[in-house]
Design a protein around this motif. Structure first.
Motif, mmCIF file in Angstrom:
data_model
loop_
_atom_site.group_PDB
_atom_site.id
_atom_site.type_symbol
_atom_site.label_atom_id
_atom_site.label_comp_id
_atom_site.label_asym_id
_atom_site.label_seq_id
_atom_site.Cartn_x
_atom_site.Cartn_y
_atom_site.Cartn_z
ATOM 1 N N ALA A 251 0.565 -1.014 0.154
ATOM 2 C CA ALA A 251 0.340 -0.386 -0.201
ATOM 3 C C ALA A 251 0.838 1.202 -0.274
ATOM 4 O O ALA A 251 0.045 2.051 -0.553
ATOM 5 N N VAL A 252 2.282 1.139 0.662
ATOM 6 C CA VAL A 252 2.598 2.308 0.813
ATOM 7 C C VAL A 252 3.546 2.386 -0.434
ATOM 8 O O VAL A 252 3.297 3.814 -0.540
ATOM 9 N N VAL A 253 3.500 1.404 -1.093
ATOM 10 C CA VAL A 253 4.888 1.686 -2.664
ATOM 11 C C VAL A 253 3.353 1.795 -3.468
ATOM 12 O O VAL A 253 3.875 3.245 -4.179
ATOM 13 N N TYR A 254 2.110 1.344 -3.128
ATOM 14 C CA TYR A 254 1.363 2.357 -4.235
ATOM 15 C C TYR A 254 1.178 3.817 -3.978
ATOM 16 O O TYR A 254 1.007 4.240 -5.288
ATOM 17 N N LEU A 255 0.968 4.306 -2.987
ATOM 18 C CA LEU A 255 1.235 5.812 -2.775
ATOM 19 C C LEU A 255 1.714 6.709 -2.955
ATOM 20 O O LEU A 255 1.732 8.131 -3.879
ATOM 21 N N VAL A 256 3.360 6.101 -2.877
ATOM 22 C CA VAL A 256 4.231 6.969 -3.618
ATOM 23 C C VAL A 256 4.517 6.754 -5.016
ATOM 24 O O VAL A 256 4.796 7.905 -5.908
ATOM 25 N N VAL A 257 3.940 5.429 -6.429
ATOM 26 C CA VAL A 257 4.268 5.694 -7.030
ATOM 27 C C VAL A 257 2.968 6.339 -7.902
ATOM 28 O O VAL A 257 3.372 6.782 -8.758
ATOM 29 N N SER A 258 2.300 6.190 -7.484
ATOM 30 C CA SER A 258 0.144 7.010 -7.340
ATOM 31 C C SER A 258 0.581 8.221 -8.080
ATOM 32 O O SER A 258 -0.014 9.230 -8.888
ATOM 33 N N ALA A 259 1.350 8.333 -6.995
ATOM 34 C CA ALA A 259 1.685 10.000 -6.800
ATOM 35 C C ALA A 259 2.468 10.699 -7.598
ATOM 36 O O ALA A 259 2.346 12.024 -8.021
ATOM 37 N N ARG A 260 3.597 9.903 -7.874
ATOM 38 C CA ARG A 260 4.451 10.212 -8.565
ATOM 39 C C ARG A 260 3.958 10.484 -10.120
ATOM 40 O O ARG A 260 4.099 11.171 -10.959
ATOM 41 N N LEU A 261 3.369 9.395 -10.455
ATOM 42 C CA LEU A 261 2.758 9.149 -11.987
ATOM 43 C C LEU A 261 1.332 10.249 -12.374
ATOM 44 O O LEU A 261 1.469 10.264 -13.877
ATOM 45 N N ARG A 262 0.684 9.803 -11.475
ATOM 46 C CA ARG A 262 -0.619 10.212 -11.935
ATOM 47 C C ARG A 262 -1.502 11.395 -10.590
ATOM 48 O O ARG A 262 -1.620 11.199 -9.544
#
Length: 367
Positions: A251-262
């Motif tokens: 979940a933390v990885v998704y938070l970081v990656v999603s904030a950068r990509l979208r």
């Protein structure tokens, strides 16, 4: 001697004639309704239609119940498929045993099907539903209290949970940590955190849901560590502790990656919802314009409405008096007394006298 503790109900079921009313089932049902209600409010605030969350929940809830039961049966298979197990007991959901991990995972599959049928992005739907899921879990945990299950280690703290003994299932009476209550309070805190963060940072594209998952897993790890019910262990830790740690990292990885990509939030969460709202607003404005035109076309001689202002009546009276007063002749001197008009009878008499007078005589009427 325990001076204070939380009592457990003597039974988790009340019979209404032949119909059993089970506290565990009631808690699950109430949690679902509250979660859908809050999710609907958040969905409308994001620009979606009211009722869409409930329509998709028709798919998500059954999938979630099946997933939660499957996870429990697979990870705790001994009572059902062990040497002394009863396979048919796997279908007795009312006796407890729903794994939140399986419920969320398979429930997401059902939600994806519902969203796909409506043309709605699943991440946006999950963001709207996240706080409601946490509150629904908080309510559902009280089902464990009715069943006297999933409690923690023995303790004598004032908020300890009193558990009655039951030799048939190997339950030893005493006071234990009320882990159901700990998780209930933690879930309420998670819901508050997600609502605050969503308003503060305008989370979108599934990040509010990811925050809910990460925050819940952080609390579930230490609460799970306190429990004393039977569970499989891996490297000295309970299976659900490992599950919480792994899901937390994802979940933390998704938070970081999603904030950068979208970055940012979806502008449109439900196609057609905004156009339908604009059409409704336009219809309301058109109705108001028609009413205004109808008032303006009212005949000038119509009786004024009862609700007219007193100032309007005064103005009308003044205008009427002004129109009734004749304008003075151009040759009149200022201050001269205005001749009084003769009565009709007097004028007729003068005309008759002039007709009877001899020719050449002076007329009594002034020229």
């Amino acid at each position: 001697m325990d001076l204070a503790f939380i009592p457990s109900p003597s039974t988790g079921v009340v019979h209404l004639g032949p119909i059993p009313l089970r506290g565990y089932a009631f808690c699950i049902i109430i949690g679902v309704f509250v979660g859908v209600w809050l999710g609907n409010k958040r969905w409308v605030q994001r620009g979606g239609r009211s009722g869409t969350v409930a329509d998709i929940a028709v798919w998500a809830v059954p999938f979630g119940l099946v997933g939660g039961r499957l996870y429990h049966v697979i990870t705790t298979y001994e009572p059902y498929f062990g040497p002394d197990g009863h396979p048919l007991d796997a279908f007795k959901v009312w006796q407890g045993g729903l794994g939140i991990w399986g419920a969320v995972a398979l429930g997401a599959v059902g939600a994806w099907i519902g969203c796909r049928r409506r043309g709605i992005p699943l991440p946006a739907y999950a963001d709207a539903l996240a706080p409601g899921l946490a509150i629904g879990q908080a309510i559902g945990r009280w089902g464990n209290w009715f069943n006297q299950e999933l409690y923690g280690k023995p303790t004598d703290v004032p908020w300890a949970l009193k558990i009655s003994s039951d030799p048939a299932i190997g339950r030893i009476g005493g006071t234990y940590h009320p882990t159901f209550l700990y998780e209930c309070l933690w879930c309420l805190g998670v819901a508050a955190l997600v609502i605050w963060a969503d308003k503060r940072f305008r989370l979108g594209h599934g990040r509010a849901f990811a925050l809910y998952v990460a925050a819940y897993c952080a609390g579930r790890a230490w609460i799970e560590y306190m429990r004393v019910d039977e569970a499989h262990h891996i490297l000295g830790l309970r299976l659900n502790v490992w599950t919480a740690l792994i899901v937390f990292v994802l979940a933390v990885v998704y938070l970081v990656v999603s904030a950068r990509l979208r970055p940012g939030r979806e502008a449109v969460v439900e196609p057609g919802a905004q156009s339908a709202e604009d059409a409704a607003d336009g219809a309301a404005e058109e109705d108001g314009t028609d009413a205004k035109v109808s008032i303006e076309k009212k005949p000038s001689g119509a009786t004024p409405d009862a609700g007219s202002d007193a100032g309007d009546d005064t103005t009308s009276d003044t205008d009427a008096d002004t129109k009734a007063e004749p304008a003075p002749d151009a040759g009149d001197e200022p201050g001269a007394e205005e001749p009084k008009p003769e009565s009709k009878d007097a004028a007729d008499a003068d005309d008759q006298a002039d007709a009877d007078a001899p020719a050449g005589s002076g007329s009594s009427k002034k020229s």
